[in-house]
Every structure is written in structure tokens, then in C-alpha cells.
Design a protein around this motif. Structure first.
Motif, PDB file in Angstrom:
ATOM      1  N   LEU A  74       0.835  -1.197   0.000  1.00  0.00           N
ATOM      2  CA  LEU A  74       0.000   0.000   0.000  1.00  0.00           C
ATOM      3  C   LEU A  74       0.872   1.250   0.000  1.00  0.00           C
ATOM      4  O   LEU A  74       1.972   1.242   0.574  1.00  0.00           O
ATOM      5  N   SER A 100       2.249   4.729   1.324  1.00  0.00           N
ATOM      6  CA  SER A 100       2.380   5.201   2.711  1.00  0.00           C
ATOM      7  C   SER A 100       1.539   6.445   2.968  1.00  0.00           C
ATOM      8  O   SER A 100       1.221   6.761   4.115  1.00  0.00           O
ATOM      9  N   SER A 101       1.154   7.161   1.921  1.00  0.00           N
ATOM     10  CA  SER A 101       0.374   8.384   2.052  1.00  0.00           C
ATOM     11  C   SER A 101      -1.114   8.054   2.200  1.00  0.00           C
ATOM     12  O   SER A 101      -1.698   7.378   1.345  1.00  0.00           O
ATOM     13  N   ARG A 102      -1.726   8.548   3.284  1.00  0.00           N
ATOM     14  CA  ARG A 102      -3.155   8.315   3.482  1.00  0.00           C
ATOM     15  C   ARG A 102      -4.003   8.953   2.389  1.00  0.00           C
ATOM     16  O   ARG A 102      -4.961   8.326   1.912  1.00  0.00           O
ATOM     17  N   PRO A 103      -3.702  10.195   1.947  1.00  0.00           N
ATOM     18  CA  PRO A 103      -4.487  10.754   0.831  1.00  0.00           C
ATOM     19  C   PRO A 103      -4.436   9.892  -0.431  1.00  0.00           C
ATOM     20  O   PRO A 103      -5.434   9.782  -1.143  1.00  0.00           O
ATOM     21  N   ILE A 154      -4.224   6.653  -0.592  1.00  0.00           N
ATOM     22  CA  ILE A 154      -5.146   5.536  -0.355  1.00  0.00           C
ATOM     23  C   ILE A 154      -6.586   5.989  -0.536  1.00  0.00           C
ATOM     24  O   ILE A 154      -7.395   5.311  -1.184  1.00  0.00           O
ATOM     25  N   VAL A 155      -6.913   7.160   0.010  1.00  0.00           N
ATOM     26  CA  VAL A 155      -8.276   7.690  -0.094  1.00  0.00           C
ATOM     27  C   VAL A 155      -8.631   7.947  -1.555  1.00  0.00           C
ATOM     28  O   VAL A 155      -9.732   7.604  -2.010  1.00  0.00           O
ATOM     29  N   THR A 176      -4.218  10.075  -7.314  1.00  0.00           N
ATOM     30  CA  THR A 176      -3.486   9.077  -6.539  1.00  0.00           C
ATOM     31  C   THR A 176      -2.016   9.088  -6.919  1.00  0.00           C
ATOM     32  O   THR A 176      -1.126   9.128  -6.056  1.00  0.00           O
ATOM     33  N   THR A 209      -0.137  12.157  -5.859  1.00  0.00           N
ATOM     34  CA  THR A 209       0.158  12.161  -4.417  1.00  0.00           C
ATOM     35  C   THR A 209       1.311  11.222  -4.087  1.00  0.00           C
ATOM     36  O   THR A 209       2.244  11.578  -3.370  1.00  0.00           O
ATOM     37  N   GLU A 210       1.227   9.999  -4.622  1.00  0.00           N
ATOM     38  CA  GLU A 210       2.297   9.009  -4.430  1.00  0.00           C
ATOM     39  C   GLU A 210       2.167   7.926  -5.494  1.00  0.00           C
ATOM     40  O   GLU A 210       1.107   7.285  -5.597  1.00  0.00           O
ATOM     41  N   THR A 228       1.802   4.614  -7.176  1.00  0.00           N
ATOM     42  CA  THR A 228       1.271   3.409  -6.552  1.00  0.00           C
ATOM     43  C   THR A 228       1.400   2.232  -7.513  1.00  0.00           C
ATOM     44  O   THR A 228       0.992   2.344  -8.670  1.00  0.00           O
TER      45      THR A 228
END
Length: 308
Positions: free
Chosen positions: A60, A62-65, A67-68, A172, A175-176, A178
Motif C-alpha cells: 500500500l 504510505s500516504s493516506r491521501p 489511499i483515499v 493518486t 500524491t504518491e 502506486t
């Protein structure tokens, strides 16, 4: 050698798009609700991508945003699938798939409003052609089909939901970055969670398959259409020019229209065929000058497959 590679990629892209077109035939054949069909497709693909993520050691973000955003992309993908299914039931696989392909114009609008991407004269022309084409398709349908209004609304809105899903995929990655299998697992989870309530409300009594045959078709729909077709498309697109890619991607609505007309006996008159051709021309022209948007539905897969 380059010619052989390009030829193989073209064949792979055509096969992938035809498989997508055949997916609409499965939806029309299996007797469960549109929301339930979206739920099961995402459940099956989610399990497959979870296994692939585990096998390849993907984690996954590491950034919560991030994932959201991935989960939100799944929410909108679930809405896209469910509304597309409803459109299939109302106006048939061919017209519904063509309406869903109008997502490139919603992507262009999102790019203009939120990412400051300027529109060219060709894009504006393609939008006008698309509107005219849809009107040509719709006029006979509204005269002969009482469910046409619902079918056109759900088909067009499904394209908007797909565009929103692609936008959140972009957010996504912004932000990071993935990994692809983990991203698809997040998307599947978000879509499954979003489908539970509307499935229970709108598809009560039509949630579970009625036979082993239906179970088999649902497994094929989730595994082949969501995983294999994506893989073929992702493999092929990086090896082709943008113009060839935009043209070959039209194989999907063409295949759905032909299947609808020849296999399911959908009456499509000359005006509607002309409107379909005009709409596909508009989609092609729109894709030529909007590479990051019109083809983002497929290219984000290719970006990560090339890294593996």
C-alpha cells in the motif's frame, strides 16, 4: 522487427477491445441487477489483484491521501459500471457502450476546470459532432423504446463517472506513485463498498446468480473483462502511435454495436448507424488532441507494466 511488434500490438489492442465489447453481452445475458453485477465484477477482480499484489510483493502507498484517492476512484468506477449495466438493459449493449465512450469529453471538461488544460478547436468540433451523433442515434430510439430516456441518461452519466474515476487515479499518482496491482486492489475495494447499499436497495431479489451457468459467466466477466482485457490493452498501447491507438480503441463500441444488432436482434436503422459512425468519428478526433485524458483510461496501466 518494428513492423512485427506494431502488428502484434494492434492485434492485441483489437482483441482487448473486442473482449470488452463481449462483456456487455454477458451483462445482457445474466439475470441479476446492474448494481449487483458491478459488485460481483469488482469482488472477483479485487481478489485476483490482491493475489497478484501479494505474489509480486507490492505494498500500500504510505500516504493516506493516496489511499483515499484510490478508494474514491473505485467508488466512481463502481457507479460507472452499475449505470452502464442499467443502460445496457434499457437500450442494449451497442448504444450503451457508445454512450459510455463519451467519457473523453467529460475528461476534457475536468482537465479544463481543474487542471487548466486548454481545449483546441478540433476538440470543440469533436464535441459538436458527438452531440449531433447522439441526437441521430436517440431520435428513433425515443420513438420506439419507452426505456430510452433512462438508457441514455445512465449511459451518458456512466461516462462521467468513468471520467471521475480516472481523475482520482491521476490524483493518486500525483500524491504518491502506486504499484498497479495494489492500485487496482484499492479501486476494487472502494467500488465493492460503494455498491453494497444501492445493490440491496435497487436489486433486491436479483443479487445472486440463479444457476451454475450464471456463476460461470460472472466469473468470466470479473476475471477476463477486468483483468485480461486490461492487460492486453496495457501491453499494446505503448507500442502504437496515438492516431492508431485512438482509431483501434473504437473497436470496443463497434464490436458492441455489431453484437447487439446481429446476435441480440437489436433494431438499428440507417439514421442510427450514421449517428454511431459520426459519434465514433467525434471520439476519434477528440482523442487525437487529448492524449493524457482520452487515453488515460488505458495508459495508466501501461505506465506501470513497463516498470515491472
Amino acid at each position: 522487427m518494428a513492423t512485427t511488434s506494431s502488428s502484434s500490438a494492434s492485434i492485441g489492442l483489437i482483441i482487448g477491445c473486442i473482449i470488452f465489447g463481449l462483456g456487455s453481452l454477458i451483462v445482457a445475458h445474466v439475470d441479476i441487477g446492474g448494481w449487483a453485477m458491478a459488485f460481483w465484477r469488482l469482488v472477483i477482480s479485487g481478489v485476483i489483484f490482491a493475489i497478484l499484489a501479494k505474489m509480486t510483493g507490492q505494498r500500500l502507498p504510505s500516504s493516506r491521501p493516496a489511499i483515499v484517492y484510490g478508494l474514491l476512484s473505485g467508488v466512481f468506477l463502481g457507479l460507472d459500471l452499475a449505470l452502464w449495466h442499467e443502460s445496457i438493459y434499457a437500450v442494449g449493449p451497442g448504444i450503451s457502450t457508445l454512450l459510455n465512450s463519451l467519457q473523453i469529453f467529460f475528461l476534457a471538461a475536468i482537465g479544463f476546470l481543474y487542471f487548466g488544460e486548454r481545449q483546441s478547436s478540433l476538440q470543440l468540433l469533436s464535441l459538436c459532432l458527438a452531440v449531433l451523433g447522439v441526437a441521430m442515434i436517440g431520435s428513433p430510439e425515443f420513438a420506439n423504446n419507452t426505456a430510452a430516456t433512462w438508457g441514455f441518461i445512465t449511459g451518458i452519466v456512466s461516462g462521467a463517472m468513468l471520467a471521475a474515476s480516472m481523475t482520482f487515479i491521476r490524483k493518486t499518482h500525483d500524491t504518491e506513485p502506486t504499484p498497479i496491482f495494489m492500485l487496482m486492489q484499492l479501486i476494487s475495494i472502494g467500488g465493492v463498498l460503494a455498491m453494497i447499499l444501492p445493490m440491496l436497495v435497487f436489486d433486491s431479489g436479483h443479487i445472486l446468480p440463479n444457476s451454475w451457468s450464471d456463476i460461470g459467466w460472472i466469473l468470466v466477466y470479473g476475471a477476463v473483462m477486468q483483468c485480461l482485457a486490461w492487460g492486453l490493452i496495457a501491453y499494446s498501447i505503448p507500442k502504437l502511435s496515438l492516431a492508431v491507438t485512438g482509431l483501434l480503441l473504437l473497436t470496443e463500441p463497434v464490436a458492441a454495436l455489431i453484437i447487439d444488432y446481429s446476435w441480440l436482434g437489436k433494431p438499428i436503422n440507417t439514421l442510427q448507424w450514421s449517428g454511431a459512425l459520426l459519434t465514433m468519428l467525434a471520439i476519434y478526433l477528440g482523442s487525437l488532441k487529448s492524449k493524457p485524458r482520452a487515453l488515460y483510461r488505458y495508459r495508466f496501466f501501461a505506465r506501470f507494466y513497463r516498470r515491472k
